[in-house]
Design a protein around this motif. Sequence first.
Motif, short mmCIF file in Angstrom:
data_model
loop_
_atom_site.label_atom_id
_atom_site.label_comp_id
_atom_site.label_asym_id
_atom_site.label_seq_id
_atom_site.Cartn_x
_atom_site.Cartn_y
_atom_site.Cartn_z
N GLY A 43 0.84 -1.19 0.00
CA GLY A 43 0.00 0.00 0.00
C GLY A 43 0.87 1.24 0.00
N ILE A 44 0.31 2.34 -0.51
CA ILE A 44 1.04 3.61 -0.51
C ILE A 44 0.21 4.61 0.28
N ASP A 45 0.81 5.18 1.31
CA ASP A 45 0.09 6.10 2.19
C ASP A 45 0.11 7.51 1.60
N VAL A 46 -1.09 8.06 1.41
CA VAL A 46 -1.20 9.40 0.86
C VAL A 46 -2.07 10.22 1.81
N SER A 47 -1.58 11.41 2.15
CA SER A 47 -2.35 12.28 3.02
C SER A 47 -2.40 13.67 2.40
N ASN A 48 -3.60 14.20 2.18
CA ASN A 48 -3.79 15.51 1.54
C ASN A 48 -3.04 15.62 0.21
N GLY A 49 -3.07 14.54 -0.56
CA GLY A 49 -2.43 14.58 -1.88
C GLY A 49 -0.93 14.47 -1.85
N THR A 50 -0.35 14.17 -0.67
CA THR A 50 1.10 14.03 -0.56
C THR A 50 1.42 12.64 -0.02
N VAL A 51 2.45 12.03 -0.58
CA VAL A 51 2.82 10.70 -0.10
C VAL A 51 3.51 10.82 1.27
N SER A 64 1.31 -0.47 -13.05
CA SER A 64 -0.10 -0.11 -12.85
C SER A 64 -0.60 -0.54 -11.48
N VAL A 65 -0.09 -1.68 -10.99
CA VAL A 65 -0.52 -2.18 -9.68
C VAL A 65 -0.13 -1.18 -8.59
N LEU A 66 1.10 -0.66 -8.67
CA LEU A 66 1.55 0.31 -7.66
C LEU A 66 0.85 1.65 -7.83
N ALA A 67 0.63 2.07 -9.08
CA ALA A 67 -0.08 3.32 -9.31
C ALA A 67 -1.49 3.25 -8.72
N ASN A 68 -2.14 2.09 -8.89
CA ASN A 68 -3.49 1.91 -8.33
C ASN A 68 -3.49 2.08 -6.83
N MET A 69 -2.41 1.60 -6.16
CA MET A 69 -2.33 1.75 -4.70
C MET A 69 -2.32 3.21 -4.29
N ALA A 70 -1.75 4.05 -5.17
CA ALA A 70 -1.69 5.48 -4.85
C ALA A 70 -2.89 6.23 -5.42
#
Lengths: 413, 91
Positions: A207-215, A239-245
Motif C-alpha cells: 500500500g502507498i500512504d497518501v495524506s492531503n495529496g502528498t505521499v 499499474s498495480v503500484l499506481a493503483n495503490m496510490a
Amino acid sequence: MKYSAINLVRNAFSYHENWQKAWSSPELKKEYDVIIVGGGGHGLGTAYYLAKEFGVKNIALLEKGWIGGGNTGRNTTIIRSNYLWDESAALYNHAVNLWEGLSSELNFNVMFSQRGLYHLAHSVHDMQEITRRAYSNYLNGIDAEILNQDQVKKNIPHMNVNGRYPVLGAILQRRAGTARHDAVAWGYARAAENLGVDIIQNCEVTGIDVSNGTVTGVQTTKGSVNAKKVGLVPAGHSSVLANMAGFRLPISSVPLQALVSEPIKPILDCVIMSNTVHVYVSQSDKGELVVGAGSDSYNSYSQRGSFDMIEHIMGPLTELFPIFSRLKMLRQWGGIVDVTPDRSPIIGKTPIENLFINCGWGTGGFKATPGSAHVFAETVAKGEPNKIAAPFSIERHFSGALVDEAAAAAVAH
Amino acid sequence: MFVIKCPYCGERDQTEFSCHGEAHIARPENPETLTDEEWGEYLFIRSNKKGIHYERWTHDHGCRRWFNVMRDTVSDEILATYKMGEEKPKS
C-alpha cells in the motif's frame, strides 16, 4: 573491500573464503528520506545516484523478491542508443555514455562489451528507414553506419542474406553491444550499500500512504515505513503500484520471452536485430546464443510467454542463420514488460506530491539502465524533472507530445 | 498457449486469434466537448488489471468476428467468452 588484482592475490592465501558480502540484509527502519520501490537495475541505480551525486543520506530500496530477479535478470542484455527522435536519442545516449565508465565507477565488472549492433534492412522501405535514422543519429552525435548487402555479408559470413526476406543492408552502431545483466544489479547494489543505502529484499509494497495529496510512506510485508519521498521503479507491476496510490497509467503489461541455446564456440561477434522478420540474437561470453523476438499481444502478469511465440522467434533466426538450425535451445523464460502507447518510458512526477515514477520501459529497458537511473535520481532529489527526463512525463499522453518510437527504432529486444 | 472458445465457432487454438486490449471502453459521444485530460484518458489510460481482465479478441483465421474474453491475468485462465454487446460476466 575494493575489488582489485592485489586483493584477489591477497584473498587467494585464505582460499577466497574471507571476501566480505557484496551487500548485507539490514532491518527495515521506521523512516527514510527517500524510498525506492523496485530492486532491478533502474531502481538500484537510482538509489546509488541519489546517494552518490545528490547527497541524499537516508535511503531504502524495497524489493519484493530478490534484487535483479525481475526483468533485469530476464532480458537479452542488448545496449544501443540509435533511436530516431531527439528526446530518445538524448536519453539512451546518456545511458551509453554512462555504460562506458560503469565498471570502473562501480568497481564491479559489468562486462560491457561494445561489439557493435547490426539492425538489418530487408526491403527498400527498411533501407529508407535506417538511412533516415542514421542521419537523425548523426545530428544527435550518435554513431551510425549504413552498410550494403556485401558489407553485411563480409562482416557476418554465416548470415544467409538471400532468404525469403533478403538482407539488403544494415545500420551499424559500433558503440552498441551487450553487458552482463546480473552484474549490473549486483554492482549497483554493492556500490549503493557502500554509500549507506538499505537494500531490503523480500519486502513487497502492499500500500502507498497518501495524506492531503502528498505521499507519507508505504505499507510493506515487513511493516509500515514513513518517507518524505517515494520513487516507484516497478517495471511490469507499474499499474498495480499506481493503483495503490489512486491513479492509473497509460500502460499494458504483456509477456516477453527469450531463449538461450546450448553453448558453442565463438561464432557471432556482434548483435544482430531485425525489425522486419523480428528476431534479435547475440552470443554470450559463455557461448550460448541469446535469442528473443516480439511480445505477446495480451495482458498478463504470469511471467510466461505463449508457446507459439517460440516458433516466431526460431523461424526468422534459422532463416537468417541456417547453421543455427542444428542447435538445441536449453532454456526459455518470460518477463512482464510495461508497454506505453508510444513505446517510450514514463519518468517524472505523478498526481501525488513527492511520489515519482520511472516505468513504461516496455521491451527495451535494460539498455537504458544507468541513464534512466541517473535522470530519475535527479528528478526525485530535486522534485522537478531532469532536463533529459522532462519530455517523458505522464502529461504527454494528454498534451499529445508523444515520443513515438513505436514504428521504427523501438523494436522489442 | 490458450484454447479459446469463440462464441461463434467453438474452441480453437490461440494462434487463430489476436488480442486487441481492454474491453468495455466506450467511445465518448461528444469528443469535441472533451478536455485534453478526458480525451487522453479515453485514448491511452488503461486499467491493466492484475486479476480479472475483460478484453477484446478477434477470430482472425476463422469467422473474423470480434468478441470479448474474461481472463485472469495472473493464472492466464480464461473464465468466459461472450459476444460483443452482451453484459460482461460478474467476476
